[in-house]
Design an enzyme around this catalytic site. Sequence first.
Site, mmCIF file in Angstrom:
data_model
loop_
_atom_site.group_PDB
_atom_site.id
_atom_site.type_symbol
_atom_site.label_atom_id
_atom_site.label_comp_id
_atom_site.label_asym_id
_atom_site.label_seq_id
_atom_site.Cartn_x
_atom_site.Cartn_y
_atom_site.Cartn_z
ATOM 1 N N GLY A 48 0.832 -1.433 0.112
ATOM 2 C CA GLY A 48 0.103 -0.038 0.038
ATOM 3 C C GLY A 48 0.844 1.330 0.015
ATOM 4 C CD GLU A 103 1.575 0.364 6.958
ATOM 5 O OE1 GLU A 103 0.998 0.530 5.908
ATOM 6 O OE2 GLU A 103 1.256 -0.563 7.462
ATOM 7 C CG ASP A 104 -1.305 1.484 3.377
ATOM 8 O OD1 ASP A 104 -0.965 1.139 4.580
ATOM 9 O OD2 ASP A 104 -1.832 0.769 2.604
ATOM 10 C CG ASP A 107 -8.305 0.990 10.443
ATOM 11 O OD1 ASP A 107 -8.843 1.890 10.345
ATOM 12 O OD2 ASP A 107 -8.776 -0.115 10.778
ATOM 13 C CG PHE A 156 -12.956 0.422 3.053
ATOM 14 C CD1 PHE A 156 -11.958 -0.352 3.729
ATOM 15 C CD2 PHE A 156 -12.993 0.461 1.861
ATOM 16 C CE1 PHE A 156 -10.956 -1.219 3.013
ATOM 17 C CE2 PHE A 156 -12.069 -0.556 1.100
ATOM 18 C CZ PHE A 156 -11.049 -1.299 1.651
ATOM 19 C CG ASP A 163 -6.079 -3.423 -1.731
ATOM 20 O OD1 ASP A 163 -5.742 -3.001 -0.782
ATOM 21 O OD2 ASP A 163 -6.391 -4.630 -1.913
ATOM 22 N NE ARG A 169 -2.694 -3.207 -3.627
ATOM 23 C CZ ARG A 169 -2.650 -3.111 -2.353
ATOM 24 N NH1 ARG A 169 -2.419 -2.159 -1.487
ATOM 25 N NH2 ARG A 169 -2.845 -4.146 -1.921
HETATM 26 P P1 5GP Z 1 -4.517 -1.604 11.370
HETATM 27 O O1 5GP Z 1 -3.623 -2.787 11.513
HETATM 28 O O2 5GP Z 1 -3.838 -0.473 11.704
HETATM 29 O O3 5GP Z 1 -5.771 -2.054 11.626
HETATM 30 O O4 5GP Z 1 -4.551 -1.694 9.683
HETATM 31 C C1 5GP Z 1 -3.548 -1.199 8.874
HETATM 32 C C2 5GP Z 1 -3.685 -1.705 7.327
HETATM 33 O O5 5GP Z 1 -5.197 -2.061 7.000
HETATM 34 C C3 5GP Z 1 -3.392 -0.654 6.740
HETATM 35 O O6 5GP Z 1 -1.969 -0.450 6.191
HETATM 36 C C4 5GP Z 1 -4.217 -0.957 5.451
HETATM 37 O O7 5GP Z 1 -3.345 -1.791 4.368
HETATM 38 C C5 5GP Z 1 -5.451 -1.532 5.777
HETATM 39 N N1 5GP Z 1 -6.324 -0.335 5.943
HETATM 40 C C6 5GP Z 1 -6.895 -0.030 7.018
HETATM 41 N N2 5GP Z 1 -7.978 0.872 6.673
HETATM 42 C C7 5GP Z 1 -8.158 0.941 5.160
HETATM 43 C C8 5GP Z 1 -8.869 1.509 4.578
HETATM 44 O O8 5GP Z 1 -9.683 2.469 4.685
HETATM 45 N N3 5GP Z 1 -8.926 1.304 3.141
HETATM 46 C C9 5GP Z 1 -7.870 0.232 2.649
HETATM 47 N N4 5GP Z 1 -7.846 -0.043 1.504
HETATM 48 N N5 5GP Z 1 -7.287 -0.556 3.556
HETATM 49 C C10 5GP Z 1 -6.966 -0.119 4.884
HETATM 50 MG MG MG Z 2 -0.862 -1.824 4.623
#
Ligand code: 5GP
Ligand code: MG
Length: 184
Positions: A48, A103-104, A107, A156, A163, A169
Amino acid sequence: MKKIKLHDKEFRLLIEASAIDLAVTGLAQRLNHDLQDEQPLFLSVLNGSFMFTSDLLKKITIPGTEISFIKIASYAGTCSTGTVRELIGFHKNIEGRTIVILEDMIDSGKSMAYLLDLLKARNPKKIYVATMFYKPKALVCKIPVDYYALSLENDFVVGHGLDYDDLGRNLPDLYILDNRENKA
Ligand code: 5GP
Ligand code: MG
């Protein structure tokens, strides 16, 4: 209103690429100022972060800047371990280095918490976390979010590297899932 369809879902425009670029430029300026004497190693978390990494690093002017890419494999563990994650293909010695993880999206923060533990075990001098997008209200793990370009609500989103089931992407703009359109 600009809309797109990926697989079965409709998304609408949330943030234009020009606004993302502006925020990333601001982030680059802060990093250039804060880390100018650190010879930082930027670690871009694939997939990402590829677009964010490219946007950001073109604006980084710190002498001795290095870039590496890392990928985390996730797979179902046993009942007690839950999801197991491991670093794949990353054998660089980071002992004593100043690391900036790119990081992208942050969350829940769970992925970053795992990654921080894995990297700390390799004895770097300091690890900074830099993310393009950050959902502060979704954070459940206690992790430092040292730098972010833009904060978002708990929705989301796709585009600019992110993606939906492998699609979206490459979109320069950021799109949000359109709940009105996706209601059954
Ligand atoms: P975390 O571990 O912080 O919950 O999630 C991080 C990863 O979940 C991000 O690097 C991303 O790849 C994915 N993610 C979290 N929120 C979103 C979102 O709104 N859209 C997309 N496409 N991916 C997300
Ligand atoms: Mg990611």
